[in-house]
Write a protein that holds these residues in place. Structure first.
Motif, PDB file in Angstrom:
ATOM      1  N   PHE A   1       0.282  -0.675  -8.806  1.00 37.74           N
ATOM      2  CA  PHE A   1       1.324   0.345  -8.701  1.00 37.74           C
ATOM      3  C   PHE A   1       1.226   1.349  -9.851  1.00 37.74           C
TER       4      PHE A   1
ATOM      5  N   ALA B   1       2.586   1.723  -3.394  1.00 38.55           N
ATOM      6  CA  ALA B   1       1.700   2.204  -4.461  1.00 38.55           C
ATOM      7  C   ALA B   1       1.705   3.733  -4.540  1.00 38.55           C
ATOM      8  N   GLN B   2       1.898   4.376  -3.428  1.00 37.18           N
ATOM      9  CA  GLN B   2       1.913   5.844  -3.393  1.00 37.18           C
ATOM     10  C   GLN B   2       3.297   6.435  -3.661  1.00 37.18           C
ATOM     11  N   ARG B   3       4.342   5.604  -3.583  1.00 39.21           N
ATOM     12  CA  ARG B   3       5.706   6.141  -3.616  1.00 39.21           C
ATOM     13  C   ARG B   3       6.587   5.581  -4.724  1.00 39.21           C
TER      14      ARG B   3
ATOM     15  N   THR C   1      -1.420   2.310 -11.393  1.00 41.62           N
ATOM     16  CA  THR C   1      -2.569   3.198 -11.170  1.00 41.62           C
ATOM     17  C   THR C   1      -2.530   3.893  -9.808  1.00 41.62           C
ATOM     18  N   ARG C   2      -1.474   3.633  -9.042  1.00 38.12           N
ATOM     19  CA  ARG C   2      -1.297   4.232  -7.709  1.00 38.12           C
ATOM     20  C   ARG C   2      -2.460   3.890  -6.777  1.00 38.12           C
ATOM     21  N   ASP C   3      -2.951   2.660  -6.902  1.00 34.25           N
ATOM     22  CA  ASP C   3      -4.106   2.209  -6.116  1.00 34.25           C
ATOM     23  C   ASP C   3      -3.620   1.446  -4.883  1.00 34.25           C
ATOM     24  N   ALA C   4      -3.497   2.161  -3.786  1.00 40.82           N
ATOM     25  CA  ALA C   4      -2.973   1.575  -2.547  1.00 40.82           C
ATOM     26  C   ALA C   4      -3.874   0.467  -2.016  1.00 40.82           C
TER      27      ALA C   4
ATOM     28  N   GLU D   1      -2.676  -3.400  -1.520  1.00 40.65           N
ATOM     29  CA  GLU D   1      -2.763  -4.044  -0.210  1.00 40.65           C
ATOM     30  C   GLU D   1      -3.569  -5.349  -0.297  1.00 40.65           C
TER      31      GLU D   1
ATOM     32  N   ALA E   1       0.836  -1.210   0.000  1.00 42.44           N
ATOM     33  CA  ALA E   1       0.000   0.000   0.000  1.00 42.44           C
ATOM     34  C   ALA E   1       0.864   1.251   0.000  1.00 42.44           C
ATOM     35  N   ARG E   2       1.903   1.254   0.826  1.00 39.26           N
ATOM     36  CA  ARG E   2       2.813   2.409   0.864  1.00 39.26           C
ATOM     37  C   ARG E   2       3.547   2.562  -0.449  1.00 39.26           C
TER      38      ARG E   2
END
Length: 165
Positions: free
Chosen positions: A134, A47-49, A136-139, A143, A44-45
């Motif tokens: 990743f 995906a945002q980074r 699509t930045r879908d945390a 997860e 999850a982290r």
């Protein structure tokens, strides 16, 4: 040796030295259950980074895993690389330390896992879905897929140890 002892991989016996610790079914289940808590958080982290270059590396890793077929040694190395990229992309030194502490899955079990065509296919499907999450930045998706991925290994472990030992 102290690091290995802290990770539960060796037991230091007074006046005898260090002995490699034997793993039983309960130990493996415990490792995977803890991984099922940690790795989804890392995904999850990440995906945002995660950087675009790392997403490309993960995609390439999936392609190489598909080509590797039933070469268990290659699959093990590729899987370790895939999960390492995600762990690094999460950007949390403490989470990375915790994940390393539960990474000690005995090679014998990993060999059985990667020789199973069904497990290779399931793992590759999860890895490709993680790449999508990743991208699509879908945390939340990252997860959920990582949790499914790790719990799938738990299910296989239970199946194998019930059937073969």
């Amino acid at each position: 040796l102290l690091q290995l002892e802290a990770q539960g991989l060796v037991e230091v016996e007074p006046n005898r030295g260090a002995v490699v610790r034997a793993f039983d079914r309960a130990d493996l289940l415990d490792l995977y259950e803890v991984r099922a808590l940690l790795e989804p958080a890392a995904a999850a982290r990440a995906a945002q980074r995660i950087a675009q270059d790392d997403i490309a590396r993960l995609q390439d890793n999936c392609d190489r895993a598909q080509q590797a077929g039933d070469d268990a040694d290659a699959q093990i190395a590729l899987n370790e690389e895939f999960h390492r990229i995600i762990g690094e992309a999460a950007g949390s030194p403490r989470l990375a330390v915790a994940m390393r502490a539960v990474a000690g899955i005995p090679r014998a079990f990993r060999q059985v896992f990667w020789h199973s065509e069904r497990q290779r296919a399931e793992s590759l499907l999860c890895h490709r879905r993680l790449v999508t999450a990743f991208t699509t930045r879908d945390a939340a998706l990252a997860e959920a897929v990582m949790r499914m991925h790790i719990l799938g290994a738990v299910s296989f472990l239970q199946e194998v140890t019930t059937t073969h030992g």
